[in-house]
Design a protein around this motif. Structure first.
Motif, PDB file in Angstrom:
ATOM      1  N   LEU A 213      37.212  40.209  43.509  1.00 15.99           N
ATOM      2  CA  LEU A 213      35.828  39.748  43.452  1.00 15.99           C
ATOM      3  C   LEU A 213      35.642  39.066  42.105  1.00 15.99           C
ATOM      4  O   LEU A 213      35.785  39.695  41.049  1.00 15.99           O
ATOM      5  CB  LEU A 213      34.857  40.921  43.615  1.00 15.99           C
ATOM      6  N   LEU A 214      35.349  37.759  42.143  1.00  9.37           N
ATOM      7  CA  LEU A 214      35.447  36.942  40.936  1.00  9.37           C
ATOM      8  C   LEU A 214      34.306  37.179  39.956  1.00  9.37           C
ATOM      9  O   LEU A 214      34.439  36.910  38.776  1.00  9.37           O
ATOM     10  CB  LEU A 214      35.516  35.461  41.327  1.00  9.37           C
ATOM     11  N   THR A 217      30.865  43.262  38.558  1.00  9.49           N
ATOM     12  CA  THR A 217      30.608  44.142  37.426  1.00  9.49           C
ATOM     13  C   THR A 217      30.561  45.583  37.931  1.00  9.49           C
ATOM     14  O   THR A 217      29.646  45.934  38.673  1.00  9.49           O
ATOM     15  CB  THR A 217      29.276  43.810  36.740  1.00  9.49           C
ATOM     16  N   PRO A 218      31.521  46.434  37.583  1.00 11.53           N
ATOM     17  CA  PRO A 218      32.715  46.120  36.792  1.00 11.53           C
ATOM     18  C   PRO A 218      33.699  45.271  37.583  1.00 11.53           C
ATOM     19  O   PRO A 218      33.539  45.088  38.793  1.00 11.53           O
ATOM     20  CB  PRO A 218      33.301  47.515  36.504  1.00 11.53           C
ATOM     21  N   ALA A 219      34.748  44.772  36.908  1.00  9.66           N
ATOM     22  CA  ALA A 219      35.741  43.939  37.571  1.00  9.66           C
ATOM     23  C   ALA A 219      36.365  44.687  38.743  1.00  9.66           C
ATOM     24  O   ALA A 219      36.585  45.890  38.693  1.00  9.66           O
ATOM     25  CB  ALA A 219      36.820  43.529  36.565  1.00  9.66           C
ATOM     26  N   SER A 220      36.654  43.940  39.813  1.00 10.16           N
ATOM     27  CA  SER A 220      37.208  44.551  41.014  1.00 10.16           C
ATOM     28  C   SER A 220      38.368  43.703  41.500  1.00 10.16           C
ATOM     29  O   SER A 220      38.175  42.577  41.957  1.00 10.16           O
ATOM     30  CB  SER A 220      36.131  44.665  42.099  1.00 10.16           C
ATOM     31  N   SER A 221      39.590  44.227  41.385  1.00 12.07           N
ATOM     32  CA  SER A 221      40.767  43.473  41.770  1.00 12.07           C
ATOM     33  C   SER A 221      41.887  44.433  42.131  1.00 12.07           C
ATOM     34  O   SER A 221      41.974  45.542  41.594  1.00 12.07           O
ATOM     35  CB  SER A 221      41.204  42.549  40.629  1.00 12.07           C
ATOM     36  N   GLY A 244      34.695  35.855  46.504  1.00  8.05           N
ATOM     37  CA  GLY A 244      35.907  36.633  46.707  1.00  8.05           C
ATOM     38  C   GLY A 244      37.109  35.717  46.848  1.00  8.05           C
ATOM     39  O   GLY A 244      36.991  34.591  47.342  1.00  8.05           O
ATOM     40  N   ARG A 245      38.268  36.194  46.403  1.00  5.84           N
ATOM     41  CA  ARG A 245      39.501  35.395  46.518  1.00  5.84           C
ATOM     42  C   ARG A 245      40.647  36.280  47.017  1.00  5.84           C
ATOM     43  O   ARG A 245      40.888  37.362  46.473  1.00  5.84           O
ATOM     44  CB  ARG A 245      39.882  34.780  45.184  1.00  5.84           C
TER      45      ARG A 245
END
Length: 271
Positions: A213-214, A217-221, A244-245
């Motif tokens: 998820l680009l 908050t917080p970062a999600s990868s 999203g990528r």
């Protein structure tokens, strides 16, 4: 087998997000909003956009990355407004369909090797009051031929009252690229002004994959190289458009830093 595993993901989501803070039967404000593009063959691609009162269906062919489309634009509501489309490829053109049930067919658009962006809105008959604008992006297959793989694409839509899982989520979005699915599910205004998102990355064959998820908050990868795995990304929030990528690249490749193939989807907030 692919369909079976996707259904398993849906069941997993239902069990996991049951604590989401919205009523399961509430009809979300985005009902009727959706977007998708998909390669239905190595040389054919279809793009769809919907908002309440307007519809776009664009059918195209892809000759080794050079694409051309025919557009069907439909006004579906008798409210004095029109369906409006802004189509950006090699150049930007604008088109309208006015009148309940009226469909305008647009052909002769220039071919393009560029990425494509389509915007669908409701507009006044004077073409000066655009509202309810929905947008979708189709990456260039000229710069990455893997994009042309049959089945590759994205889709997202807001649920109506009959479609909710037990968690009552407002919308779902799905990226398919090769043997990888990146799926995410959103609750709008949770908390107020933000979107609460739960995401899953699924790998169906030996390959490397990532889901991100680009603007989270917080970062999600999440990223891994494996097969036949389904894993959940951290729960997170975004404000405004959700981006999203999903990516895939070769596993155990002898080529240093093998090329990544990526697809990005954006889910706008209805307005």
């Amino acid at each position: 087998m692919r369909l079976t595993r996707i259904l398993v993901v849906a069941v997993t989501v239902a069990a996991t997000v049951a604590i989401a803070p919205q009523a399961a039967l509430a009809i979300p404000p985005g009902t009727g909003w959706s977007g998708s593009w998909k390669y239905t063959g190595g040389t054919s691609v279809q793009v769809k956009l919907d908002v309440p009162g307007a519809k776009l269906v664009a059918n195209g062919w892809d000759a080794l990355g050079t694409r051309a489309f025919a557009l069907n634009i439909t006004d579906t509501v008798a409210d004095g407004k029109c369906a409006y489309v802004k189509w950006t490829a090699a150049a930007t053109t604008e088109h309208w369909a006015c009148g309940n049930g009226t469909t305008e067919q647009v052909t002769g658009l220039p071919t393009s090797t560029n990425a494509i962006t389509a915007v669908l809105c409701r507009d006044s008959t004077a073409h000066n009051n655009k509202t309810n604008c929905n947008v979708i992006d189709v990456p260039s297959s000229y710069t990455d031929e893997f994009i042309r793989t049959e089945g590759n694409g994205v889709q997202w839509h807001y649920y109506d009252a009959s479609e909710h899982y037990d968690g009552g989520e407002d919308w779902g979005a799905w990226i398919t690229i090769g043997d990888v699915d990146f799926d995410y599910f959103g609750w709008d205004d949770t908390p107020e002004g933000q979107r609460w998102i739960r995401s899953f990355l699924s790998v169906f064959a030996p390959t490397c994959a990532s889901g991100t998820l680009l603007n989270a908050t917080p970062a999600s990868s999440l990223s891994y190289c494996s097969q036949n795995l389904i894993d959940a990304l951290p729960v997170t929030h975004v404000t405004g458009t959700a981006w999203g990528r999903g990516c895939t690249w070769a596993i155990n490749s002898r080529v240093p830093n093998p090329p990544k193939h990526c697809i990005t989807v954006r889910v706008p907030e209805p307005s």
